[in-house]
Motif scaffolding. Structure first.
Motif, PDB file in Angstrom:
ATOM      1  N   TYR A   1       0.951  -1.161  -0.147  1.00 31.77           N
ATOM      2  CA  TYR A   1      -0.044   0.154  -0.056  1.00 31.77           C
ATOM      3  C   TYR A   1       0.909   1.331   0.075  1.00 31.77           C
ATOM      4  CZ  TYR A   1      -2.844   3.667   2.061  1.00 31.77           C
ATOM      5  OH  TYR A   1      -3.403   4.856   2.248  1.00 31.77           O
ATOM      6  N   THR A   2       0.606   2.172  -0.946  1.00 31.01           N
ATOM      7  CA  THR A   2       1.446   3.368  -1.050  1.00 31.01           C
ATOM      8  C   THR A   2       0.466   4.829  -1.094  1.00 31.01           C
ATOM      9  OG1 THR A   2       3.194   2.100  -1.906  1.00 31.01           O
ATOM     10  CG2 THR A   2       3.275   4.459  -2.153  1.00 31.01           C
ATOM     11  N   THR A   3       0.756   5.533  -0.357  1.00 28.15           N
ATOM     12  CA  THR A   3      -0.091   6.847  -0.792  1.00 28.15           C
ATOM     13  C   THR A   3       0.724   8.187  -0.455  1.00 28.15           C
ATOM     14  OG1 THR A   3      -2.294   7.962  -0.035  1.00 28.15           O
ATOM     15  CG2 THR A   3      -0.692   6.977   1.672  1.00 28.15           C
ATOM     16  N   ASN A   4       0.304   9.132  -0.858  1.00 23.11           N
ATOM     17  CA  ASN A   4       0.739  10.489  -0.787  1.00 23.11           C
ATOM     18  C   ASN A   4      -0.068  11.220   0.266  1.00 23.11           C
ATOM     19  OD1 ASN A   4       1.938  12.983  -1.048  1.00 23.11           O
ATOM     20  ND2 ASN A   4       1.040  13.767  -3.002  1.00 23.11           N
ATOM     21  N   ILE A   5       0.409  11.498   1.492  1.00 18.03           N
ATOM     22  CA  ILE A   5      -0.271  11.760   2.647  1.00 18.03           C
ATOM     23  C   ILE A   5      -0.562  13.403   2.359  1.00 18.03           C
ATOM     24  CG2 ILE A   5      -0.599  11.884   5.017  1.00 18.03           C
ATOM     25  CD1 ILE A   5       1.450   9.860   5.179  1.00 18.03           C
ATOM     26  N   GLU A   6      -1.737  13.654   1.887  1.00 17.76           N
ATOM     27  CA  GLU A   6      -2.115  14.923   1.545  1.00 17.76           C
ATOM     28  C   GLU A   6      -2.056  16.064   2.725  1.00 17.76           C
ATOM     29  OE1 GLU A   6      -5.566  14.432  -0.374  1.00 17.76           O
ATOM     30  OE2 GLU A   6      -5.041  13.193  -2.051  1.00 17.76           O
ATOM     31  N   ASN A   7      -2.316  15.754   3.660  1.00 19.55           N
ATOM     32  CA  ASN A   7      -2.486  16.693   4.898  1.00 19.55           C
ATOM     33  C   ASN A   7      -1.222  16.995   5.519  1.00 19.55           C
ATOM     34  OD1 ASN A   7      -2.535  14.369   6.551  1.00 19.55           O
ATOM     35  ND2 ASN A   7      -3.859  15.170   7.845  1.00 19.55           N
ATOM     36  N   LYS A   8      -0.111  16.339   5.248  1.00 26.10           N
ATOM     37  CA  LYS A   8       1.344  16.784   5.942  1.00 26.10           C
ATOM     38  C   LYS A   8       2.138  17.785   5.406  1.00 26.10           C
ATOM     39  CE  LYS A   8       1.407  12.871   8.674  1.00 26.10           C
ATOM     40  NZ  LYS A   8       1.354  13.091   9.855  1.00 26.10           N
ATOM     41  N   ARG A   9       2.528  18.696   6.108  1.00 24.04           N
ATOM     42  CA  ARG A   9       3.237  19.735   6.108  1.00 24.04           C
ATOM     43  C   ARG A   9       4.790  19.615   6.336  1.00 24.04           C
ATOM     44  NH1 ARG A   9      -0.332  24.193   6.192  1.00 24.04           N
ATOM     45  NH2 ARG A   9       1.482  25.649   6.162  1.00 24.04           N
ATOM     46  N   VAL A  10       5.699  20.362   5.774  1.00 24.33           N
ATOM     47  CA  VAL A  10       7.167  20.171   6.136  1.00 24.33           C
ATOM     48  C   VAL A  10       7.514  21.661   6.413  1.00 24.33           C
ATOM     49  CG1 VAL A  10       9.476  19.657   5.233  1.00 24.33           C
ATOM     50  CG2 VAL A  10       7.528  18.124   4.366  1.00 24.33           C
ATOM     51  N   ILE A  11       8.111  21.415   7.767  1.00 26.47           N
ATOM     52  CA  ILE A  11       8.739  23.127   8.224  1.00 26.47           C
ATOM     53  C   ILE A  11      10.211  22.660   8.242  1.00 26.47           C
ATOM     54  CG2 ILE A  11       8.884  24.548  10.119  1.00 26.47           C
ATOM     55  CD1 ILE A  11       6.083  23.562  11.049  1.00 26.47           C
ATOM     56  N   SER A  12      11.057  23.592   7.674  1.00 21.72           N
ATOM     57  CA  SER A  12      12.579  23.231   7.768  1.00 21.72           C
ATOM     58  C   SER A  12      13.164  24.277   8.751  1.00 21.72           C
ATOM     59  CB  SER A  12      13.305  23.591   6.411  1.00 21.72           C
ATOM     60  OG  SER A  12      12.871  25.353   6.156  1.00 21.72           O
ATOM     61  N   ILE A  13      14.310  23.946   9.545  1.00 20.91           N
ATOM     62  CA  ILE A  13      14.970  24.634  10.678  1.00 20.91           C
ATOM     63  C   ILE A  13      16.211  24.524  10.079  1.00 20.91           C
ATOM     64  CG2 ILE A  13      15.550  24.960  12.899  1.00 20.91           C
ATOM     65  CD1 ILE A  13      12.583  24.830  12.598  1.00 20.91           C
ATOM     66  N   THR A  14      16.901  25.678   9.846  1.00 21.95           N
ATOM     67  CA  THR A  14      18.401  25.875   9.455  1.00 21.95           C
ATOM     68  C   THR A  14      19.200  26.970  10.159  1.00 21.95           C
ATOM     69  OG1 THR A  14      17.714  27.443   7.615  1.00 21.95           O
ATOM     70  CG2 THR A  14      18.034  24.977   7.107  1.00 21.95           C
ATOM     71  N   GLY A  15      20.476  26.888  10.209  1.00 21.66           N
ATOM     72  CA  GLY A  15      21.298  27.878  10.868  1.00 21.66           C
ATOM     73  C   GLY A  15      22.204  27.154  11.715  1.00 21.66           C
ATOM     74  N   ASP A  16      23.103  27.888  12.364  1.00 20.50           N
ATOM     75  CA  ASP A  16      24.247  27.305  13.145  1.00 20.50           C
ATOM     76  C   ASP A  16      24.000  26.747  14.479  1.00 20.50           C
ATOM     77  OD1 ASP A  16      26.110  28.123  11.054  1.00 20.50           O
ATOM     78  OD2 ASP A  16      26.659  29.828  11.943  1.00 20.50           O
ATOM     79  N   GLU A  17      22.936  27.356  14.792  1.00 16.43           N
ATOM     80  CA  GLU A  17      22.172  26.751  16.374  1.00 16.43           C
ATOM     81  C   GLU A  17      21.061  26.033  16.337  1.00 16.43           C
ATOM     82  OE1 GLU A  17      24.170  30.489  18.945  1.00 16.43           O
ATOM     83  OE2 GLU A  17      22.006  30.839  18.092  1.00 16.43           O
ATOM     84  N   SER A  18      20.748  25.485  14.842  1.00 18.83           N
ATOM     85  CA  SER A  18      19.461  24.925  14.888  1.00 18.83           C
ATOM     86  C   SER A  18      19.572  23.514  15.928  1.00 18.83           C
ATOM     87  CB  SER A  18      19.151  24.501  13.365  1.00 18.83           C
ATOM     88  OG  SER A  18      20.256  23.620  12.920  1.00 18.83           O
TER      89      SER A  18
END
Length: 273
Positions: A5-22
């Motif tokens: 079973y394979t699906t594209n989970i439509e209600n997922k979001r991605v937040i990125s955290i970058t930086g030297d102190e992340s």
């Protein structure tokens, strides 16, 4: 053997955290240790209120020097707001990404050209996630999300009901320790004091369980065993209840009744053993 079973989970979001102190920034806030993350390993974690109650839950992965938080869509804006509140002068950049698909599969032989992939870190053999860019060609057989949430509910996970219980219960009451979302050795984080106190003193008086019933149940209904209140229904469709733990072994496998005299039974998943 897992099904295919394979699906594209439509209600997922991605937040990125970058930086030297992340890394330091995240570890000072969330319940798990981001130092555990590598190319083959992601983590499950929570953000707690200062009192220790769960206000968000999510996966965290890392690619190059960028942390990626994979979270339900309706929780993302609030999490970004909280992260920016705690940011202060930390050298980090918090970004709501709209570049990614989150693919889930139970097919152990599934191959996909993704930027990263990881097994669900909560329970073994649940399934695998692939993160891909939205402009990549999804030339694969995708089904709808219905079975994904059936698997979530079948395994007693909180994804489908969290909007009904958000901010109301402590992490240990929501079984976050059993689901590998808490690191007790990494040091301080928001809500850590009450979490550690409950764990050390074993003061977990109630825990969340899914209920099995053939009838419709209502949130707020009390649950009885031998005329004693042993829990309360906290969500509908699916039904979960907060159950008292003091006499749990006496009624765990017994038929229980609600205040409307409806028969229910507690479902205890294997990952709680």
């Amino acid at each position: 053997m897992r099904s295919n079973y394979t699906t594209n989970i439509e209600n997922k979001r991605v937040i990125s955290i970058t930086g030297d102190e992340s890394e330091t920034f995240l570890n000072n806030i969330i319940t798990n240790d981001v130092k555990k993350i590598n190319s083959n390993n992601s983590i499950y974690s929570c953000l707690l209120s200062p009192q220790g109650k769960v206000i968000s839950h999510f996966f965290i992965s890392k690619i190059d020097n960028k942390f990626l938080i994979i979270i339900d869509d309706y929780l993302s804006n609030d999490l970004i707001e909280k992260l920016n509140f705690y940011k202060l002068r930390s050298q980090v950049d918090i970004k709501d990404e709209n570049l990614y698909n989150v693919i889930f599969t139970t097919d152990e032989n599934f191959k996909f050209n993704s930027i990263l992939d990881f097994e669900d870190p909560r329970i073994p053999n649940f399934g695998k996630y692939f993160i891909s860019k939205k402009n990549d060609n999804l030339d694969i057989n995708l089904e709808d999300n219905e079975k994904y949430y059936k698997l979530i509910n079948l395994n007693g996970l909180i994804d489908s009901i969290f909007n009904q219980i958000q901010g109301q219960y402590f992490s240990l009451e929501l079984n976050m320790q059993e689901l590998n979302a808490i690191d007790f050795s990494k040091g301080c984080y928001i809500g850590q004091e009450n979490t550690a106190r409950m764990s050390l003193k074993e003061k977990i008086s109630k825990k969340l369980f899914r209920l099995n019933s053939e009838s419709k149940l209502s949130s707020g209904e009390e649950i009885f065993f031998n005329k004693e209140i042993i829990g309360k229904i906290v969500s509908e469709n699916p039904n979960f209840a907060m159950i008292k733990m003091s006499k749990f072994n006496e009624f765990n496998d017994k038929d229980l009744k609600t205040q409307k005299d409806i028969k229910v039974k507690i479902f205890k998943p294997n990952w709680m053993n």
